[in-house]
Design a protein around this motif. Structure first.
Motif, PDB file in Angstrom:
ATOM      1  N   VAL A  60       0.834  -1.196   0.000  1.00  0.00           N
ATOM      2  CA  VAL A  60       0.000   0.000   0.000  1.00  0.00           C
ATOM      3  C   VAL A  60       0.873   1.252   0.000  1.00  0.00           C
ATOM      4  O   VAL A  60       1.998   1.235   0.495  1.00  0.00           O
ATOM      5  N   THR A  61       0.346   2.305  -0.582  1.00  0.00           N
ATOM      6  CA  THR A  61       0.970   3.622  -0.528  1.00  0.00           C
ATOM      7  C   THR A  61      -0.096   4.625  -0.114  1.00  0.00           C
ATOM      8  O   THR A  61      -1.176   4.672  -0.713  1.00  0.00           O
ATOM      9  N   ILE A  62       0.200   5.399   0.901  1.00  0.00           N
ATOM     10  CA  ILE A  62      -0.716   6.440   1.376  1.00  0.00           C
ATOM     11  C   ILE A  62      -0.022   7.771   1.179  1.00  0.00           C
ATOM     12  O   ILE A  62       1.085   7.982   1.666  1.00  0.00           O
ATOM     13  N   ASP A  63      -0.693   8.680   0.450  1.00  0.00           N
ATOM     14  CA  ASP A  63      -0.120   9.989   0.159  1.00  0.00           C
ATOM     15  C   ASP A  63      -1.136  11.070   0.520  1.00  0.00           C
ATOM     16  O   ASP A  63      -2.198  11.160  -0.084  1.00  0.00           O
ATOM     17  N   GLN A  64      -0.826  11.880   1.535  1.00  0.00           N
ATOM     18  CA  GLN A  64      -1.716  12.935   2.017  1.00  0.00           C
ATOM     19  C   GLN A  64      -1.336  14.315   1.484  1.00  0.00           C
ATOM     20  O   GLN A  64      -1.923  15.310   1.876  1.00  0.00           O
ATOM     21  N   SER A  65      -0.353  14.404   0.609  1.00  0.00           N
ATOM     22  CA  SER A  65       0.120  15.715   0.152  1.00  0.00           C
ATOM     23  C   SER A  65      -0.951  16.477  -0.628  1.00  0.00           C
ATOM     24  O   SER A  65      -1.035  17.698  -0.535  1.00  0.00           O
ATOM     25  N   ASN A  66      -1.794  15.767  -1.396  1.00  0.00           N
ATOM     26  CA  ASN A  66      -2.876  16.454  -2.103  1.00  0.00           C
ATOM     27  C   ASN A  66      -3.909  17.019  -1.131  1.00  0.00           C
ATOM     28  O   ASN A  66      -4.480  18.078  -1.377  1.00  0.00           O
ATOM     29  N   ASN A  67      -4.163  16.307  -0.040  1.00  0.00           N
ATOM     30  CA  ASN A  67      -5.083  16.825   0.980  1.00  0.00           C
ATOM     31  C   ASN A  67      -4.526  18.111   1.597  1.00  0.00           C
ATOM     32  O   ASN A  67      -5.267  19.062   1.853  1.00  0.00           O
ATOM     33  N   LEU A  68      -3.225  18.123   1.840  1.00  0.00           N
ATOM     34  CA  LEU A  68      -2.585  19.313   2.400  1.00  0.00           C
ATOM     35  C   LEU A  68      -2.699  20.490   1.436  1.00  0.00           C
ATOM     36  O   LEU A  68      -3.036  21.603   1.836  1.00  0.00           O
ATOM     37  N   GLN A  69      -2.437  20.248   0.162  1.00  0.00           N
ATOM     38  CA  GLN A  69      -2.550  21.317  -0.830  1.00  0.00           C
ATOM     39  C   GLN A  69      -3.990  21.814  -0.939  1.00  0.00           C
ATOM     40  O   GLN A  69      -4.230  23.014  -1.095  1.00  0.00           O
ATOM     41  N   GLY A  70      -4.953  20.923  -0.833  1.00  0.00           N
ATOM     42  CA  GLY A  70      -6.358  21.320  -0.869  1.00  0.00           C
ATOM     43  C   GLY A  70      -6.730  22.207   0.299  1.00  0.00           C
ATOM     44  O   GLY A  70      -7.442  23.204   0.140  1.00  0.00           O
ATOM     45  N   LEU A  71      -6.246  21.863   1.490  1.00  0.00           N
ATOM     46  CA  LEU A  71      -6.516  22.700   2.669  1.00  0.00           C
ATOM     47  C   LEU A  71      -5.874  24.070   2.528  1.00  0.00           C
ATOM     48  O   LEU A  71      -6.474  25.090   2.894  1.00  0.00           O
ATOM     49  N   GLU A  72      -4.659  24.106   1.988  1.00  0.00           N
ATOM     50  CA  GLU A  72      -3.991  25.393   1.801  1.00  0.00           C
ATOM     51  C   GLU A  72      -4.722  26.254   0.765  1.00  0.00           C
ATOM     52  O   GLU A  72      -4.855  27.464   0.948  1.00  0.00           O
ATOM     53  N   ARG A  73      -5.240  25.632  -0.295  1.00  0.00           N
ATOM     54  CA  ARG A  73      -6.033  26.389  -1.279  1.00  0.00           C
ATOM     55  C   ARG A  73      -7.326  26.896  -0.665  1.00  0.00           C
ATOM     56  O   ARG A  73      -7.756  28.018  -0.921  1.00  0.00           O
ATOM     57  N   GLN A  74      -7.948  26.077   0.163  1.00  0.00           N
ATOM     58  CA  GLN A  74      -9.196  26.489   0.813  1.00  0.00           C
ATOM     59  C   GLN A  74      -8.950  27.639   1.786  1.00  0.00           C
ATOM     60  O   GLN A  74      -9.745  28.565   1.868  1.00  0.00           O
ATOM     61  N   LEU A  75      -7.839  27.590   2.517  1.00  0.00           N
ATOM     62  CA  LEU A  75      -7.486  28.699   3.407  1.00  0.00           C
ATOM     63  C   LEU A  75      -7.248  29.986   2.617  1.00  0.00           C
ATOM     64  O   LEU A  75      -7.678  31.062   3.031  1.00  0.00           O
ATOM     65  N   ALA A  76      -6.581  29.880   1.494  1.00  0.00           N
ATOM     66  CA  ALA A  76      -6.318  31.064   0.670  1.00  0.00           C
ATOM     67  C   ALA A  76      -7.608  31.608   0.069  1.00  0.00           C
ATOM     68  O   ALA A  76      -7.773  32.828  -0.075  1.00  0.00           O
ATOM     69  N   ALA A  77      -8.553  30.736  -0.263  1.00  0.00           N
ATOM     70  CA  ALA A  77      -9.809  31.170  -0.869  1.00  0.00           C
ATOM     71  C   ALA A  77     -10.740  31.851   0.127  1.00  0.00           C
ATOM     72  O   ALA A  77     -11.664  32.556  -0.269  1.00  0.00           O
ATOM     73  N   LEU A  78     -10.509  31.659   1.421  1.00  0.00           N
ATOM     74  CA  LEU A  78     -11.368  32.293   2.431  1.00  0.00           C
ATOM     75  C   LEU A  78     -11.332  33.815   2.341  1.00  0.00           C
ATOM     76  O   LEU A  78     -12.313  34.479   2.670  1.00  0.00           O
ATOM     77  N   THR A  79     -10.233  34.370   1.910  1.00  0.00           N
ATOM     78  CA  THR A  79     -10.140  35.825   1.830  1.00  0.00           C
ATOM     79  C   THR A  79     -10.975  36.375   0.679  1.00  0.00           C
ATOM     80  O   THR A  79     -11.391  37.528   0.723  1.00  0.00           O
ATOM     81  N   ASP A  80     -11.236  35.548  -0.354  1.00  0.00           N
ATOM     82  CA  ASP A  80     -11.992  36.004  -1.517  1.00  0.00           C
ATOM     83  C   ASP A  80     -13.498  35.820  -1.368  1.00  0.00           C
ATOM     84  O   ASP A  80     -14.272  36.503  -2.031  1.00  0.00           O
ATOM     85  N   THR A  81     -13.921  34.870  -0.548  1.00  0.00           N
ATOM     86  CA  THR A  81     -15.350  34.613  -0.394  1.00  0.00           C
ATOM     87  C   THR A  81     -15.939  35.532   0.659  1.00  0.00           C
ATOM     88  O   THR A  81     -15.250  35.993   1.565  1.00  0.00           O
ATOM     89  N   SER A  82     -17.223  35.818   0.529  1.00  0.00           N
ATOM     90  CA  SER A  82     -17.874  36.686   1.513  1.00  0.00           C
ATOM     91  C   SER A  82     -18.655  35.829   2.501  1.00  0.00           C
ATOM     92  O   SER A  82     -19.374  34.908   2.112  1.00  0.00           O
ATOM     93  N   ALA A  83     -18.499  36.145   3.761  1.00  0.00           N
ATOM     94  CA  ALA A  83     -19.217  35.455   4.824  1.00  0.00           C
ATOM     95  C   ALA A  83     -20.497  36.226   5.126  1.00  0.00           C
ATOM     96  O   ALA A  83     -20.572  37.436   4.901  1.00  0.00           O
ATOM     97  N   PRO A  84     -21.532  35.554   5.631  1.00  0.00           N
ATOM     98  CA  PRO A  84     -22.795  36.248   5.882  1.00  0.00           C
ATOM     99  C   PRO A  84     -22.720  37.306   6.979  1.00  0.00           C
ATOM    100  O   PRO A  84     -23.552  38.199   7.027  1.00  0.00           O
ATOM    101  N   ASP A  85     -21.720  37.234   7.843  1.00  0.00           N
ATOM    102  CA  ASP A  85     -21.614  38.232   8.914  1.00  0.00           C
ATOM    103  C   ASP A  85     -20.578  39.310   8.609  1.00  0.00           C
ATOM    104  O   ASP A  85     -20.248  40.113   9.483  1.00  0.00           O
TER     105      ASP A  85
END
Length: 108
Positions: A60-85
């Motif tokens: 087996v091979t387990i690779d979590q690096s894509n999950n890490l990159q996805g979280l980093e992209r999601q964190l960066a996208a938070l500044t562009d999206t508008s929150a309801p409050d």
């Protein structure tokens, strides 16, 4: 926390996220964007605490690096999206005015 904020947080973080935890964080941070940023940062830290890639030869091979990159992209996208409050542009905010207090008569 109103239902619109909770729905936005669940859309950002996933429907299985603990709602009582989100409510407690929102009471402490007072911003949906900061709650999402804190939860995503914790998830990122948990991924970094473990090895990102593990291989057992021929099994087996387990690779979590894509999950890490996805979280980093999601964190960066938070500044562009508008929150309801988020405050609405052009909406008058609370302004604090200070003035020094001076006694009317001099004291000895």
């Amino acid at each position: 926390m109103n239902p619109a904020v909770l729905a936005w947080l669940l859309a950002q973080l996933g429907p299985t996220t603990d709602q009582t935890d989100l409510t407690a964080r929102y009471a402490r941070l007072a911003s949906a964007r900061e709650v999402a940023r804190e939860v995503l940062s914790e998830r990122r830290a948990n991924l970094l605490a473990e090895p990102l890639r593990m291989t057992v030869d021929g099994v087996v091979t387990i690779d979590q690096s894509n999950n890490l990159q996805g979280l980093e992209r999601q964190l960066a996208a938070l500044t562009d999206t508008s929150a309801p409050d988020d405050p609405v542009a052009g909406e008058p905010g609370i302004k604090l005015v200070t003035a020094p207090l001076v006694p009317a008569r001099r004291t000895r």
